[in-house]
Write an enzyme that holds these catalytic residues in place. Structure first.
Site, PDB file in Angstrom:
ATOM      1  N   ARG A 438      -5.943  -2.472 -11.160  1.00  0.00           N
ATOM      2  CA  ARG A 438      -4.830  -2.910 -11.610  1.00  0.00           C
ATOM      3  C   ARG A 438      -5.003  -4.597 -11.902  1.00  0.00           C
ATOM      4  O   ARG A 438      -3.895  -4.881 -12.761  1.00  0.00           O
ATOM      5  CB  ARG A 438      -4.204  -3.722  -9.904  1.00  0.00           C
ATOM      6  CG  ARG A 438      -4.288  -2.161  -9.606  1.00  0.00           C
ATOM      7  CD  ARG A 438      -3.902  -2.485  -8.443  1.00  0.00           C
ATOM      8  NE  ARG A 438      -3.170  -0.757  -7.264  1.00  0.00           N
ATOM      9  CZ  ARG A 438      -2.470  -0.861  -6.141  1.00  0.00           C
ATOM     10  NH1 ARG A 438      -2.031  -2.163  -6.067  1.00  0.00           N
ATOM     11  NH2 ARG A 438      -2.175   0.555  -5.662  1.00  0.00           N
ATOM     12  N   HIS A 549       1.680  -7.321  -3.905  1.00  0.00           N
ATOM     13  CA  HIS A 549       0.975  -8.401  -2.850  1.00  0.00           C
ATOM     14  C   HIS A 549       0.255  -9.876  -3.608  1.00  0.00           C
ATOM     15  O   HIS A 549      -0.644  -9.526  -4.224  1.00  0.00           O
ATOM     16  CB  HIS A 549      -0.728  -7.348  -3.064  1.00  0.00           C
ATOM     17  CG  HIS A 549      -1.088  -7.658  -0.915  1.00  0.00           C
ATOM     18  ND1 HIS A 549      -0.299  -6.589  -0.018  1.00  0.00           N
ATOM     19  CD2 HIS A 549      -1.416  -8.579  -0.702  1.00  0.00           C
ATOM     20  CE1 HIS A 549      -1.259  -6.790   0.568  1.00  0.00           C
ATOM     21  NE2 HIS A 549      -1.716  -8.162   1.275  1.00  0.00           N
TER      22      HIS A 549
END
Ligand code: ADP
Length: 612
Positions: A438, A549
């Site tokens: 990611r 996050h």
């Protein structure tokens, strides 16, 4: 959408029900006309006739279809017939706002905190219906507030700040340990970001892995989590996480949560140990907690209430100061302890920029977007810091490359299989392996000219005619309305023109990509080389990296006690979930976020309820 037609509704139905009411039938020969704009006339009580107005408005996830039943001076009913609002968030808001509008007979009702787009959409639908019916909108616009008894002071053994995954897990355990509990939640619904997650949970689980021939162990889970976070996490906390994940899974099942039997490898999770919730998104977790808590007299949940400050007395945390929705003050006294479970800080741009010191994300600015819900603003981190708590790994932030430009949330995506897509920049070129980490994909997108990419599909891999978005909106509808920027084209040339990239570049890109499937070698190191892009229509949606996050936060020990700058526990204060740091290191594995909330939420509930 205003349907224009006139229909005659003969009052036979009316007559029959009037007989049932023992009223004299005086209207049997009366003709009732369905008004222009309405699509039906119905009887709503013994004397009244109402018209049903169909309205279509834009919601959060797509267009919403609503039927509003209007009598002479009354909003009789509101029925949402079709919507693409988020489970547990927007859908819940629609129910609450519907009730408020009907109770208050007004479209000027409070929106549900945290779900304002859905709330506003329903209010707009009713207002539109009133206008279509040529009714006096002013008459239905008096401010209406739900009567609430705002107590100035409340007391419980354990005060939990934040009603997301970690906070609710803590509340379940603390109340099971005979502690009275108050949960303070900023939003008008429970669940936080956890309710929006993919519903995946990592845990080594021999019972289900072995029949699938999967080898695993808590040790392997530990190593992968620590190394997957670039060895930045605290090994002790990672050990607690990985050793207790399985027990947490069994506990969730004991609360009634149901998982699919097939073990998968969740995106970014490194090993097939992911358990997928049967219920959509994260609703399975939150429903399990809510069902447990709602039957306990010792638990009080205060929605639309914001914690603002911790109260310290003689070196111990003894309570929380907060505010109700109307802005009035409230004090929560904690007999045993306070648990901070407010999630991360992805929606607080100021904090994001302040702590963005890792050098990994040089392109962040005030326009940086996030996948998170709006209430995730680092409140708990600020409150803890104010009373001397230590923070850890604050510079570690995770981006997901699937955000809507300018907005950041991830609505309107279709098939997420990396094997079915290529990423295209503004020049019509690929620029990164689509099946990679990611953070690497996000970094590569930030480096592109306009900081965004097109996530592209071809019809031979993803069927445009039948595919739907994750919210259930037909892809054809999205493409027709260009919602979220969806574009298509029958040929590569037409498609390239529609997304504004040079056609010759895109043609070459696709040819090279297809060749790499034959040669099994890709210039960007992609390993998923299984599906060629062969035939149109081609279609794509623009996406940007979106802050997903925040791995850093309050420093805790293995009992979730909040530590001060000297490494000593602050008496009476605990923290769990994304608000803490030191667990996921520099990169959180997919499927580990909820494990964090379950494992450490349970420990926090236990620790706080045992505090004397
Ligand atoms: P986690 O995954 O760590 O449990 P979530 O995002 O699921 O985190 O939940 C955090 C919850 O805390 C959210 O529901 C959010 O609205 C709530 N919250 C954040 N700040 C406050 C605050 N100051 N007062 C009360 N609730 C808060």
């Amino acid at each position: 959408m205003k349907k224009k037609f006139m229909a005659i509704f003969l009052a036979l139905v009316l007559c029959l029900s009037m007989v049932a009411c023992n009223k004299e039938d005086t209207t049997s020969s009366e003709e009732v006309t369905t008004e222009e704009g309405a699509d039906e006339t119905i009887k709503v009580d013994s004397d009244d006739i109402a018209q049903v107005y169909p309205v279509s408005v834009a919601g959060f996830g797509g267009d919403m279809e609503v039927k509003v039943t209007l009598a002479k001076d009354k909003i009789e009913d509101i029925e949402v017939q079709k919507d693409y609002e988020t489970q547990g968030v927007g859908k819940l808001a629609l129910e609450l706002v519907r009730e408020r509008i009907l109770d208050g007979q007004s479209v000027n009702v409070d929106e549900v905190s945290g779900a304002t787009v859905s709330s506003k959409a329903l209010k707009k639908a009713v207002k539109t219906a009133l206008e279509d019916a040529n009714m006096d909108v002013e008459m239905f616009s008096n401010e209406y507030k739900v009567e609430t008894d705002y107590e100035k002071e409340l007391e419980a053994d354990v005060i939990v700040i934040g009603g997301g995954g970690a906070g609710l897990a803590a509340a379940v355990v603390a109340s099971d340990n005979d502690s009275s509990v108050i949960v303070i939640e900023k939003n008008g619904f429970l669940g936080g970001n956890t309710v929006l997650c993919g519903g995946i949970y990592n845990a080594p689980d021999p019972e289900f892995q072995e029949p699938q021939g999967i080898e695993d162990s808590p040790e392997l889970f530990y190593t992968q989590t620590l190394e997957g976070g670039d060895n930045v996490g605290n090994p002790e906390l990672v050990k607690v996480l990985t050793e207790n994940a399985y027990d947490g899974l069994q506990w969730l099942k004991s609360l009634g949560m149901v998982f699919e039997e097939t073990i998968i490898q969740g995106a970014g999770s490194l090993h097939p140990r992911t358990h997928q919730s049967v219920d959509p998104l994260g609703t399975g977790f939150i429903n399990a907690y809510e069902n447990n808590l709602k039957n306990k007299d010792s638990v009080q949940i205060l929605l639309e209430t914001t914690a603002e400050e911790l109260i310290e007395e003689d070196g111990k945390i003894v309570g929380v100061k907060g505010k109700y929705k109307d802005g009035s003050d409230v004090v929560f006294k904690a007999n045993k302890g306070v648990i901070i479970a407010t999630g991360g800080f992805a929606k607080n741009t100021e904090m994001v920029l302040e702590y963005n010191t890792s050098g990994k994300w040089p392109n962040l600015d005030e326009n940086t977007v996030s996948t998170n819900i709006d209430s995730i603003r680092g409140d708990g981190i600020r409150m803890a810091k104010e009373i001397g708590a230590d923070l850890v790994d604050m510079e570690q932030m995770q981006f997901l490359y699937l955000g809507i430009p300018k907005l950041g949330h991830i609505s309107g995506l279709v098939d997420l299989g990396a094997e079915n897509t290529i990423f295209i920049n503004s020049q019509g070129n690929r620029f990164v392996r689509e099946d990679g980490r990611r953070d690497l994909i996000s970094s590569a997108i930030f480096e592109q000219e306009n900081g965004q990419m097109y996530l592209m599909h071809s019809n031979n891999n993803v069927d445009m005619a039948t595919e739907t978005s994750l919210e259930g909106v037909p892809l054809t509808e999205l493409i027709e309305s260009h919602k979220y920027g969806w574009q298509s084209g029958e040929t590569i040339e037409e498609f390239a023109e529609n997304i504004g990239v040079p056609a010759e570049n895109l043609e070459k890109t696709i040819e090279e990509y297809n060749n790499s499937i034959d040669s099994q070698e890709d210039q960007f190191g992609r390993e998923l080389l299984t599906k060629k892009m062969l035939e149109g229509p081609y279609f794509a949606v623009p996406r940007v990296p979106s802050l997903h996050h925040t791995m850093g936060g309050i420093r805790i020990d293995t009992e979730t006690r909040v530590l001060d700058m000297d490494g000593n526990p602050i008496k009476g204060l605990y923290a769990a979930g994304e608000v803490t740091g030191g667990i996921h290191g520099a990169n959180r594995l997919g499927g580990n976020a909820v494990v964090d909330t379950v494992v450490f939420g349970r420990i926090a509930g236990e620790s706080a309820s045992l505090e004397k």
